[in-house]
Scaffold this active site. Structure first.
Site, PDB file in Angstrom:
ATOM      1  N   ASN A  11     -59.900  20.196  11.772  1.00 56.25           N
ATOM      2  CA  ASN A  11     -61.214  20.610  12.253  1.00 56.25           C
ATOM      3  C   ASN A  11     -60.987  21.920  12.998  1.00 56.25           C
ATOM      4  O   ASN A  11     -60.532  21.912  14.147  1.00 56.25           O
ATOM      5  CB  ASN A  11     -61.843  19.559  13.169  1.00 56.25           C
ATOM      6  CG  ASN A  11     -63.267  19.942  13.562  1.00 56.25           C
ATOM      7  OD1 ASN A  11     -63.680  21.097  13.369  1.00 56.25           O
ATOM      8  ND2 ASN A  11     -64.017  19.007  14.107  1.00 56.25           N
ATOM      9  N   ARG A  29     -77.149  22.858   9.955  1.00 56.50           N
ATOM     10  CA  ARG A  29     -77.255  23.547  11.240  1.00 56.50           C
ATOM     11  C   ARG A  29     -77.534  25.044  11.031  1.00 56.50           C
ATOM     12  O   ARG A  29     -78.055  25.435  10.000  1.00 56.50           O
ATOM     13  CB  ARG A  29     -75.982  23.279  12.042  1.00 56.50           C
ATOM     14  CG  ARG A  29     -75.797  21.778  12.312  1.00 56.50           C
ATOM     15  CD  ARG A  29     -74.574  21.486  13.142  1.00 56.50           C
ATOM     16  NE  ARG A  29     -74.681  22.136  14.448  1.00 56.50           N
ATOM     17  CZ  ARG A  29     -73.648  22.273  15.297  1.00 56.50           C
ATOM     18  NH1 ARG A  29     -72.463  21.800  14.963  1.00 56.50           N
ATOM     19  NH2 ARG A  29     -73.814  22.868  16.463  1.00 56.50           N
ATOM     20  N   HIS A  85     -65.451  18.164   9.716  1.00 55.73           N
ATOM     21  CA  HIS A  85     -66.380  18.490  10.798  1.00 55.73           C
ATOM     22  C   HIS A  85     -67.104  17.223  11.218  1.00 55.73           C
ATOM     23  O   HIS A  85     -67.518  16.419  10.358  1.00 55.73           O
ATOM     24  CB  HIS A  85     -67.410  19.537  10.346  1.00 55.73           C
ATOM     25  CG  HIS A  85     -66.754  20.791   9.900  1.00 55.73           C
ATOM     26  ND1 HIS A  85     -66.232  21.709  10.782  1.00 55.73           N
ATOM     27  CD2 HIS A  85     -66.471  21.261   8.656  1.00 55.73           C
ATOM     28  CE1 HIS A  85     -65.671  22.694  10.099  1.00 55.73           C
ATOM     29  NE2 HIS A  85     -65.798  22.441   8.809  1.00 55.73           N
ATOM     30  N   LEU A  86     -67.294  17.067  12.506  1.00 51.41           N
ATOM     31  CA  LEU A  86     -68.070  15.934  13.014  1.00 51.41           C
ATOM     32  C   LEU A  86     -69.521  16.050  12.568  1.00 51.41           C
ATOM     33  O   LEU A  86     -70.137  15.073  12.127  1.00 51.41           O
ATOM     34  CB  LEU A  86     -68.003  15.914  14.548  1.00 51.41           C
ATOM     35  CG  LEU A  86     -66.623  15.617  15.143  1.00 51.41           C
ATOM     36  CD1 LEU A  86     -66.430  16.382  16.436  1.00 51.41           C
ATOM     37  CD2 LEU A  86     -66.440  14.130  15.360  1.00 51.41           C
ATOM     38  N   SER A  87     -70.067  17.248  12.714  1.00 44.58           N
ATOM     39  CA  SER A  87     -71.475  17.473  12.376  1.00 44.58           C
ATOM     40  C   SER A  87     -71.589  17.966  10.940  1.00 44.58           C
ATOM     41  O   SER A  87     -70.602  18.437  10.354  1.00 44.58           O
ATOM     42  CB  SER A  87     -72.080  18.510  13.338  1.00 44.58           C
ATOM     43  OG  SER A  87     -71.439  19.770  13.168  1.00 44.58           O
ATOM     44  N   PRO A  92     -60.846  25.002  18.608  1.00 42.37           N
ATOM     45  CA  PRO A  92     -61.476  25.342  19.876  1.00 42.37           C
ATOM     46  C   PRO A  92     -62.660  24.445  20.252  1.00 42.37           C
ATOM     47  O   PRO A  92     -63.460  24.073  19.393  1.00 42.37           O
ATOM     48  CB  PRO A  92     -61.945  26.790  19.680  1.00 42.37           C
ATOM     49  CG  PRO A  92     -61.973  26.991  18.209  1.00 42.37           C
ATOM     50  CD  PRO A  92     -60.892  26.114  17.651  1.00 42.37           C
ATOM     51  N   GLU A 134     -60.449  19.733   5.231  1.00 42.32           N
ATOM     52  CA  GLU A 134     -61.348  20.296   6.253  1.00 42.32           C
ATOM     53  C   GLU A 134     -62.285  19.200   6.749  1.00 42.32           C
ATOM     54  O   GLU A 134     -62.868  18.465   5.943  1.00 42.32           O
ATOM     55  CB  GLU A 134     -62.161  21.425   5.615  1.00 42.32           C
ATOM     56  CG  GLU A 134     -63.251  21.990   6.514  1.00 42.32           C
ATOM     57  CD  GLU A 134     -64.143  23.001   5.785  1.00 42.32           C
ATOM     58  OE1 GLU A 134     -64.046  23.128   4.547  1.00 42.32           O
ATOM     59  OE2 GLU A 134     -64.952  23.635   6.488  1.00 42.32           O
ATOM     60  N   ALA A 144     -65.205  26.466  15.441  1.00 39.14           N
ATOM     61  CA  ALA A 144     -65.901  27.713  15.075  1.00 39.14           C
ATOM     62  C   ALA A 144     -65.043  28.639  14.215  1.00 39.14           C
ATOM     63  O   ALA A 144     -65.582  29.447  13.444  1.00 39.14           O
ATOM     64  CB  ALA A 144     -66.353  28.435  16.337  1.00 39.14           C
ATOM     65  N   TYR A 174     -72.136  15.972  18.655  1.00 36.90           N
ATOM     66  CA  TYR A 174     -70.739  15.607  18.420  1.00 36.90           C
ATOM     67  C   TYR A 174     -70.385  14.199  18.891  1.00 36.90           C
ATOM     68  O   TYR A 174     -69.234  13.784  18.770  1.00 36.90           O
ATOM     69  CB  TYR A 174     -69.812  16.628  19.093  1.00 36.90           C
ATOM     70  CG  TYR A 174     -70.026  18.046  18.602  1.00 36.90           C
ATOM     71  CD1 TYR A 174     -69.858  18.370  17.263  1.00 36.90           C
ATOM     72  CD2 TYR A 174     -70.416  19.068  19.477  1.00 36.90           C
ATOM     73  CE1 TYR A 174     -70.069  19.661  16.801  1.00 36.90           C
ATOM     74  CE2 TYR A 174     -70.620  20.363  19.033  1.00 36.90           C
ATOM     75  CZ  TYR A 174     -70.446  20.651  17.694  1.00 36.90           C
ATOM     76  OH  TYR A 174     -70.648  21.936  17.236  1.00 36.90           O
ATOM     77  N   ASP A 181     -55.450  31.988   5.709  1.00 37.62           N
ATOM     78  CA  ASP A 181     -54.185  32.421   5.107  1.00 37.62           C
ATOM     79  C   ASP A 181     -53.056  31.448   5.443  1.00 37.62           C
ATOM     80  O   ASP A 181     -52.159  31.233   4.621  1.00 37.62           O
ATOM     81  CB  ASP A 181     -53.830  33.839   5.573  1.00 37.62           C
ATOM     82  CG  ASP A 181     -54.705  34.895   4.915  1.00 37.62           C
ATOM     83  OD1 ASP A 181     -55.479  34.561   4.001  1.00 37.62           O
ATOM     84  OD2 ASP A 181     -54.614  36.077   5.342  1.00 37.62           O
ATOM     85  N   ARG A 218     -73.132  28.670  10.357  1.00 44.83           N
ATOM     86  CA  ARG A 218     -72.192  27.550  10.154  1.00 44.83           C
ATOM     87  C   ARG A 218     -72.133  27.111   8.690  1.00 44.83           C
ATOM     88  O   ARG A 218     -71.348  26.259   8.334  1.00 44.83           O
ATOM     89  CB  ARG A 218     -72.587  26.349  11.024  1.00 44.83           C
ATOM     90  CG  ARG A 218     -72.465  26.606  12.505  1.00 44.83           C
ATOM     91  CD  ARG A 218     -72.752  25.344  13.309  1.00 44.83           C
ATOM     92  NE  ARG A 218     -73.222  25.674  14.640  1.00 44.83           N
ATOM     93  CZ  ARG A 218     -72.431  25.965  15.673  1.00 44.83           C
ATOM     94  NH1 ARG A 218     -71.123  25.922  15.553  1.00 44.83           N
ATOM     95  NH2 ARG A 218     -72.937  26.294  16.844  1.00 44.83           N
ATOM     96  N   ARG A 278     -69.332  17.674  25.551  1.00 46.42           N
ATOM     97  CA  ARG A 278     -69.889  18.809  24.813  1.00 46.42           C
ATOM     98  C   ARG A 278     -70.987  18.355  23.845  1.00 46.42           C
ATOM     99  O   ARG A 278     -70.714  17.610  22.911  1.00 46.42           O
ATOM    100  CB  ARG A 278     -68.749  19.444  24.017  1.00 46.42           C
ATOM    101  CG  ARG A 278     -69.166  20.564  23.126  1.00 46.42           C
ATOM    102  CD  ARG A 278     -68.038  20.945  22.173  1.00 46.42           C
ATOM    103  NE  ARG A 278     -68.464  22.062  21.376  1.00 46.42           N
ATOM    104  CZ  ARG A 278     -67.946  22.395  20.205  1.00 46.42           C
ATOM    105  NH1 ARG A 278     -66.944  21.692  19.707  1.00 46.42           N
ATOM    106  NH2 ARG A 278     -68.418  23.422  19.541  1.00 46.42           N
ATOM    107  N   HIS A 288     -65.613  29.326  10.432  1.00 46.71           N
ATOM    108  CA  HIS A 288     -66.626  30.223   9.884  1.00 46.71           C
ATOM    109  C   HIS A 288     -66.171  31.674   9.750  1.00 46.71           C
ATOM    110  O   HIS A 288     -66.840  32.455   9.106  1.00 46.71           O
ATOM    111  CB  HIS A 288     -67.895  30.133  10.744  1.00 46.71           C
ATOM    112  CG  HIS A 288     -68.301  28.709  11.021  1.00 46.71           C
ATOM    113  ND1 HIS A 288     -68.599  27.822  10.006  1.00 46.71           N
ATOM    114  CD2 HIS A 288     -68.393  27.993  12.178  1.00 46.71           C
ATOM    115  CE1 HIS A 288     -68.890  26.633  10.534  1.00 46.71           C
ATOM    116  NE2 HIS A 288     -68.764  26.716  11.851  1.00 46.71           N
TER     117      HIS A 288
HETATM  118  C1  DQA Z   1     -67.528  21.609  14.205  1.00 48.62           C
HETATM  119  C2  DQA Z   1     -68.662  22.489  13.661  1.00 48.62           C
HETATM  120  C3  DQA Z   1     -68.446  23.957  14.051  1.00 48.62           C
HETATM  121  O1  DQA Z   1     -69.499  24.743  13.552  1.00 48.62           O
HETATM  122  C4  DQA Z   1     -68.397  24.092  15.544  1.00 48.62           C
HETATM  123  O2  DQA Z   1     -68.129  25.424  15.906  1.00 48.62           O
HETATM  124  C5  DQA Z   1     -67.420  23.162  16.179  1.00 48.62           C
HETATM  125  C6  DQA Z   1     -67.360  21.786  15.695  1.00 48.62           C
HETATM  126  C7  DQA Z   1     -67.788  20.116  13.930  1.00 48.62           C
HETATM  127  O3  DQA Z   1     -66.847  19.334  14.062  1.00 48.62           O
HETATM  128  O4  DQA Z   1     -68.924  19.716  13.627  1.00 48.62           O
HETATM  129  O5  DQA Z   1     -66.747  23.501  17.130  1.00 48.62           O
HETATM  130  O6  DQA Z   1     -66.331  21.973  13.546  1.00 48.62           O
END
Ligand code: DQA
Length: 140
Positions: free
Chosen positions: A73, A106, A99-101, A10, A97, A76, A23, A86, A110, A18, A79
């Protein structure tokens, strides 16, 4: 050639507009084009999918059962989505897994990833190169 499925959850369709401070300023299409070039250099082919819908992500993970790997990725959903956790646990294909950030730098909510325990590993905090590092992980 190994096929890796790259799944984005999402709000990742909003990249570029965004919260660019968190990001980056590139769109998802630009990042995917970058990864396609890098993957070709590594002898990998990529399939991309983005959805804002939890159930569609579950189905995409199930459908990736025949691939060689998944880069996910989950946004949200990382979390709190037990359904996505599952789905990952239901396939034998390694899921990385991404994540950009750096989610650990944070907000506290998160810092929890419910998917991490069922993933091969996690990469966070390197912007679009988090996905590139995940590509390399399929060689280790
Ligand atoms: C994210 C980090 C998540 O906490 C956030 O909800 C995102 C982007 C990231 O790529 O840093 O939508 O997955």
């Amino acid at each position: 050639m190994k096929n890796i499925v790259v799944i984005n959850g999402p709000n990742l369709n909003m990249l570029g507009e965004r919260e660019p401070d968190k990001y980056g300023s590139e769109t998802l299409a630009e990042i995917n084009a970058y990864l396609t070039v890098k993957a070709a250099e590594l002898g990998l082919s990529l399939t991309f999918l983005q959805s804002n819908v939890e159930g569609e992500l579950v189905t995409a993970i199930q459908d990736a059962a025949g691939a060689d790997g998944v880069i996910l990725n989950a946004g949200a959903y990382t979390h709190y989505s037990i359904a996505i956790r599952d789905a990952i646990a239901s396939i034998t294909v390694p899921v990385v897994e991404v994540h950009l950030s750096n989610i650990y730098k944070r907000e506290e909510f998160r810092h929890v990833s419910v998917i991490a325990p069922v993933c091969k590993g996690s990469v966070a905090g390197f912007g679009k190169d988090s996905y590139l590092l995940a590509l390399y992980s399929f060689f280790v």
